[in-house]
Design a protein around this motif. Structure first.
Motif, PDB file in Angstrom:
ATOM      1  N   THR A  78     -46.041  28.673  69.466  1.00 17.16           N
ATOM      2  CA  THR A  78     -46.720  29.793  68.757  1.00 17.16           C
ATOM      3  C   THR A  78     -45.354  30.598  68.547  1.00 17.16           C
ATOM      4  O   THR A  78     -45.679  31.367  67.374  1.00 17.16           O
ATOM      5  CB  THR A  78     -47.592  30.563  69.767  1.00 17.16           C
ATOM      6  N   LEU A  79     -44.425  30.931  69.375  1.00 14.03           N
ATOM      7  CA  LEU A  79     -43.376  31.534  69.146  1.00 14.03           C
ATOM      8  C   LEU A  79     -42.598  31.241  68.014  1.00 14.03           C
ATOM      9  O   LEU A  79     -42.233  31.885  67.227  1.00 14.03           O
ATOM     10  CB  LEU A  79     -42.400  31.916  70.354  1.00 14.03           C
ATOM     11  N   GLY A  80     -42.519  30.102  67.588  1.00 18.82           N
ATOM     12  CA  GLY A  80     -41.927  29.233  66.836  1.00 18.82           C
ATOM     13  C   GLY A  80     -42.510  29.713  65.451  1.00 18.82           C
ATOM     14  O   GLY A  80     -41.956  30.005  64.381  1.00 18.82           O
ATOM     15  N   ALA A  81     -43.923  29.491  65.407  1.00 14.78           N
ATOM     16  CA  ALA A  81     -44.681  29.907  64.309  1.00 14.78           C
ATOM     17  C   ALA A  81     -44.642  31.347  63.725  1.00 14.78           C
ATOM     18  O   ALA A  81     -44.646  31.619  62.718  1.00 14.78           O
ATOM     19  CB  ALA A  81     -46.437  29.608  64.484  1.00 14.78           C
ATOM     20  N   LEU A  82     -44.355  32.263  64.817  1.00 18.40           N
ATOM     21  CA  LEU A  82     -44.171  33.896  64.560  1.00 18.40           C
ATOM     22  C   LEU A  82     -42.875  34.077  63.924  1.00 18.40           C
ATOM     23  O   LEU A  82     -42.687  34.513  63.136  1.00 18.40           O
ATOM     24  CB  LEU A  82     -44.373  34.391  65.960  1.00 18.40           C
ATOM     25  N   ASP A  83     -42.005  33.125  64.299  1.00 21.78           N
ATOM     26  CA  ASP A  83     -40.549  33.334  63.740  1.00 21.78           C
ATOM     27  C   ASP A  83     -40.637  32.765  62.660  1.00 21.78           C
ATOM     28  O   ASP A  83     -40.064  33.276  61.397  1.00 21.78           O
ATOM     29  CB  ASP A  83     -39.721  32.481  64.516  1.00 21.78           C
ATOM     30  N   SER A  84     -41.370  31.547  62.170  1.00 20.30           N
ATOM     31  CA  SER A  84     -41.481  31.115  60.769  1.00 20.30           C
ATOM     32  C   SER A  84     -41.980  31.912  59.897  1.00 20.30           C
ATOM     33  O   SER A  84     -41.705  32.290  58.761  1.00 20.30           O
ATOM     34  CB  SER A  84     -42.153  29.798  60.756  1.00 20.30           C
ATOM     35  N   LEU A  85     -43.157  32.526  60.477  1.00 24.23           N
ATOM     36  CA  LEU A  85     -43.940  33.572  59.517  1.00 24.23           C
ATOM     37  C   LEU A  85     -42.842  35.052  59.067  1.00 24.23           C
ATOM     38  O   LEU A  85     -42.929  35.206  57.814  1.00 24.23           O
ATOM     39  CB  LEU A  85     -44.914  34.289  60.437  1.00 24.23           C
ATOM     40  N   THR A  86     -42.069  35.270  60.182  1.00 20.48           N
ATOM     41  CA  THR A  86     -41.151  36.496  59.787  1.00 20.48           C
ATOM     42  C   THR A  86     -40.393  36.052  58.919  1.00 20.48           C
ATOM     43  O   THR A  86     -39.873  36.894  57.910  1.00 20.48           O
ATOM     44  CB  THR A  86     -40.510  36.909  61.076  1.00 20.48           C
ATOM     45  N   SER A  87     -39.450  34.984  58.833  1.00 18.29           N
ATOM     46  CA  SER A  87     -38.504  34.577  57.998  1.00 18.29           C
ATOM     47  C   SER A  87     -39.086  34.465  56.632  1.00 18.29           C
ATOM     48  O   SER A  87     -38.683  34.486  55.595  1.00 18.29           O
ATOM     49  CB  SER A  87     -37.640  33.473  58.573  1.00 18.29           C
ATOM     50  N   LYS A  88     -40.516  33.792  56.690  1.00 18.55           N
ATOM     51  CA  LYS A  88     -41.042  33.817  55.166  1.00 18.55           C
ATOM     52  C   LYS A  88     -41.273  35.037  54.765  1.00 18.55           C
ATOM     53  O   LYS A  88     -40.786  35.165  53.328  1.00 18.55           O
ATOM     54  CB  LYS A  88     -42.321  32.864  55.480  1.00 18.55           C
ATOM     55  N   LEU A  89     -41.812  35.907  55.487  1.00 18.36           N
ATOM     56  CA  LEU A  89     -42.170  37.307  54.757  1.00 18.36           C
ATOM     57  C   LEU A  89     -40.883  37.989  54.305  1.00 18.36           C
ATOM     58  O   LEU A  89     -41.039  38.725  53.679  1.00 18.36           O
ATOM     59  CB  LEU A  89     -42.643  38.203  55.943  1.00 18.36           C
ATOM     60  N   ARG A  90     -39.975  37.695  55.128  1.00 20.66           N
ATOM     61  CA  ARG A  90     -38.421  38.464  54.818  1.00 20.66           C
ATOM     62  C   ARG A  90     -37.707  37.913  53.546  1.00 20.66           C
ATOM     63  O   ARG A  90     -37.419  38.340  52.450  1.00 20.66           O
ATOM     64  CB  ARG A  90     -37.468  37.877  55.918  1.00 20.66           C
ATOM     65  N   GLU A  91     -38.293  36.579  53.440  1.00 26.00           N
ATOM     66  CA  GLU A  91     -37.843  35.836  52.222  1.00 26.00           C
ATOM     67  C   GLU A  91     -38.624  36.368  50.877  1.00 26.00           C
ATOM     68  O   GLU A  91     -38.020  36.744  49.787  1.00 26.00           O
ATOM     69  CB  GLU A  91     -37.933  34.144  52.299  1.00 26.00           C
ATOM     70  N   ILE A  92     -39.950  36.643  51.064  1.00 23.69           N
ATOM     71  CA  ILE A  92     -40.626  37.063  50.048  1.00 23.69           C
ATOM     72  C   ILE A  92     -40.313  38.487  49.522  1.00 23.69           C
ATOM     73  O   ILE A  92     -40.182  38.916  48.631  1.00 23.69           O
ATOM     74  CB  ILE A  92     -42.232  37.225  50.483  1.00 23.69           C
ATOM     75  N   HIS A  93     -40.022  39.435  50.780  1.00 23.37           N
ATOM     76  CA  HIS A  93     -39.376  40.779  50.746  1.00 23.37           C
ATOM     77  C   HIS A  93     -38.262  40.435  49.795  1.00 23.37           C
ATOM     78  O   HIS A  93     -37.895  41.728  49.044  1.00 23.37           O
ATOM     79  CB  HIS A  93     -39.116  41.337  51.937  1.00 23.37           C
ATOM     80  N   HIS A  94     -37.225  39.820  49.999  1.00 20.91           N
ATOM     81  CA  HIS A  94     -36.077  39.623  49.038  1.00 20.91           C
ATOM     82  C   HIS A  94     -36.504  39.671  47.506  1.00 20.91           C
ATOM     83  O   HIS A  94     -35.754  40.349  46.736  1.00 20.91           O
ATOM     84  CB  HIS A  94     -35.183  38.414  49.322  1.00 20.91           C
ATOM     85  N   LEU A  95     -37.544  38.957  47.072  1.00 19.44           N
ATOM     86  CA  LEU A  95     -38.036  39.048  45.833  1.00 19.44           C
ATOM     87  C   LEU A  95     -38.405  40.676  45.455  1.00 19.44           C
ATOM     88  O   LEU A  95     -38.177  40.960  44.369  1.00 19.44           O
ATOM     89  CB  LEU A  95     -38.967  38.192  45.636  1.00 19.44           C
ATOM     90  N   HIS A  96     -39.185  41.199  46.260  1.00 16.25           N
ATOM     91  CA  HIS A  96     -39.714  42.580  45.868  1.00 16.25           C
ATOM     92  C   HIS A  96     -38.332  43.371  45.909  1.00 16.25           C
ATOM     93  O   HIS A  96     -38.365  44.415  44.993  1.00 16.25           O
ATOM     94  CB  HIS A  96     -40.572  42.938  47.310  1.00 16.25           C
ATOM     95  N   ASP A  97     -37.323  43.059  46.853  1.00 12.46           N
ATOM     96  CA  ASP A  97     -36.299  44.020  46.924  1.00 12.46           C
ATOM     97  C   ASP A  97     -35.537  43.896  45.396  1.00 12.46           C
ATOM     98  O   ASP A  97     -34.777  44.986  44.900  1.00 12.46           O
ATOM     99  CB  ASP A  97     -35.398  43.908  47.882  1.00 12.46           C
TER     100      ASP A  97
END
Ligand code: ZN
Length: 520
Positions: free
Chosen positions: A3-22
């Motif tokens: 589950t912690l792995g999934a949380l990390d994956s979610l966070t890094s995915k969100l960060r990647e998406i944020h790079h596009l917004h930035d």
């Protein structure tokens, strides 16, 4: 743990998406500051591509699967098996990501595309209509936009009023039922105060602010004030734009803009302070949570509270000018050499009815907001004919401010908001003023030497206090939870009204009835 792995994956995915917004935000910043006038069309396409990419990645099966490791796929409620293993921060991260995800999912992409296209066209038509003072020209676009926004409310879902769905986009959790009595109470006091000011024998000499002030020196002074406030130029910069704004690509890159007019000295100065307040919020967000909702501002109202706190509670206070006025006078000796601090302080705190919202003072500004709130509520609830808006607008301005626009450019056409579909946005300005007064009141209680520090140009304690109590949390708390946590009470107009009463009572020399019960 998986589950912690999934949380990390979610966070890094969100960060990647944020790079596009930035990346899109950098392009938007450039568009408003340095972009050549001829490249508008291609810039719109570049922005649309980045935003579509970001949207598609966010509503993807991958993000959904990661979220549903923890949350019920229908309701978004945390699965019971995770209730003990996830800390408050992780739970808040999931709650807020689900909010964004489920809202984004509810809007079909064909609809989003159509709305974006309509907004982009409507904005251009609005700009031309305002310039030529021609509401009829804008009318068909506005009618189409209103239709689309009502449809959007239907997609998003709501209780009581479709307006609530749109308001929730900008100020999560706030409803019409909450705003109506709040604004009614505020209105009574504002109108009473305005009457007292208008009947006062004291009247400011504002002509001292419209002398000729060298524009380079004005910008340099704005920069000096920003630095002193604690805005970090190693992680930010100041540029010029037609409408001042703040944008952020990360807490280490937060940019503010201002505008400058030779014969309107307060414009540049207070834009710098206002945007500086927004900028401090963005620079104060958590870098650890960058890219996720916990690294984002809570709401437009809380964002505006930060700019208003600095602009009005600090920047228009006596203590602030005790420190800065001698410095300003040094920069402009021929214009201000003969002007006393008190005279200057009164001039920058003039309060009187005016037609243009963005030029309105601290007090009458909120009356402009109430007019817009009432009208857009009726628009979205389908209770008015769009072609009658100019008359409705003028009648309401007359009712609230006692003055009448001579044309639609200084009436119903003055604001850009409706042309890009931002219905439900205006109330956040007044909420920002109310939150600001509540927070500043609390800061004064927590730091009894706050005013003394401000009068000595020491803004560090206030900045630290805001970092600690507001900025660092991102969206961990809702606006109402944060205000309750920090001030110990729910949203109330009382501190705002009391502060206005004290300040304007002193300036315009009238008895202050509202504060008498608390000030002895
Ligand atoms: Zn603002």
């Amino acid at each position: 743990m998986a589950t912690l792995g999934a949380l990390d994956s979610l966070t890094s995915k969100l960060r990647e998406i944020h790079h596009l917004h930035d990346a899109a935000a950098v392009l938007s910043w450039d568009q408003e500051t340095y972009m050549p006038a001829g490249s508008g069309a291609i810039r719109a396409e570049q922005l649309a591509t980045l935003q579509t990419l970001a949207h598609n990645q966010f509503v993807s099966r991958e993000v959904e699967a990661l979220l549903c490791t923890f949350l019920d796929s229908e309701t978004g409620i945390l699965l019971s098996k995770h209730q003990d293993s996830l800390d408050d921060t992780s739970q808040a991260l999931l709650r807020e990501t689900w909010r964004d995800f489920s809202r984004a999912k509810k809007l079909p992409s064909a609809f989003v595309n159509k709305l974006e296209r309509e907004c982009s066209i409507a904005q251009q038509v609005w700009a031309e209509s305002r310039q030529t003072n021609d509401f009829q020209r804008f009318l068909p676009n506005l009618e189409r936009l209103v239709g689309l926004k009502r449809k959007e409310a239907d997609y998003l879902g709501y209780t009581d009023s479709p307006y609530n769905a749109l308001l929730d986009t900008f100020e999560p959790g706030v409803t019409v039922a909450q705003l109506r009595p709040l604004f009614a109470e505020l209105r009574t006091h504002l109108i009473r105060l305005l009457k007292q000011i208008q009947h006062s024998p004291v009247q400011p000499n504002t002509s001292l602010l419209t002398q000729s002030f060298d524009t380079t020196k004005q910008i340099d002074f704005g920069r000096l004030v920003l630095k002193q406030m604690g805005y970090d130029f190693q992680r930010g910069r100041l540029d010029l734009s037609a409408h001042p704004f703040t944008t952020s690509f990360h807490p280490t890159d937060v940019r503010v803009t201002t505008r400058v007019f030779e014969n309107d000295m307060p414009s540049c100065l207070f834009s710098c302070i206002h945007e500086g307040g927004h900028g401090l919020y963005e620079q104060g967000l958590s870098t650890q949570h960058y890219g996720t909702p916990l690294g984002e501002a809570i709401s437009l109202g809380i964002h505006e509270s930060q700019s208003r706190l600095w602009e009005n509670s600090v920047g228009r206070s006596q203590a602030f000018w005790q420190y800065f006025y001698p410095k300003l006078r040094e920069v402009f000796p021929s214009q201000l050499g003969g002007v006393q601090t008190d005279e200057f302080y009164l001039a920058i705190n003039q309060a009187e009815p005016s037609l243009i919202r963005v030029e309105a003072d601290e007090l009458t500004y909120n009356l402009h907001i109430m007019v817009r709130f009432e009208i857009e509520l009726e628009i979205i609830e389908g209770r008015v004919q769009i072609d009658e808006l100019p008359e409705i607008w003028n009648a309401k301005i007359e009712e609230y401010l006692g003055i009448t626009p001579s044309n639609d450019a200084e009436g119903v056409l003055q604001d850009v908001h409706w042309s890009f579909g931002a219905f439900g946005y205006f109330p956040t300005y007044t909420l920002g003023n109310l939150y600001a007064a509540m927070l500043f009141d609390q800061a004064k209680k927590d730091m009894t030497d706050l005013e003394q520090n401000i009068s000595q140009g020491n803004f560090q304690p206030l900045k630290n206090w805001l970092n600690k109590h507001v900025h660092q949390w991102g969206r961990q708390y809702s606006a109402s939870d944060l205000i309750q946590r920090v001030t110990g009470q729910p949203l109330t107009p009382e501190p705002f009204i009391r502060n206005l009463e004290e300040k304007f009572g002193n300036l315009y020399q009238f008895p202050t009835s509202f504060s008498s019960k608390t000030s002895t």
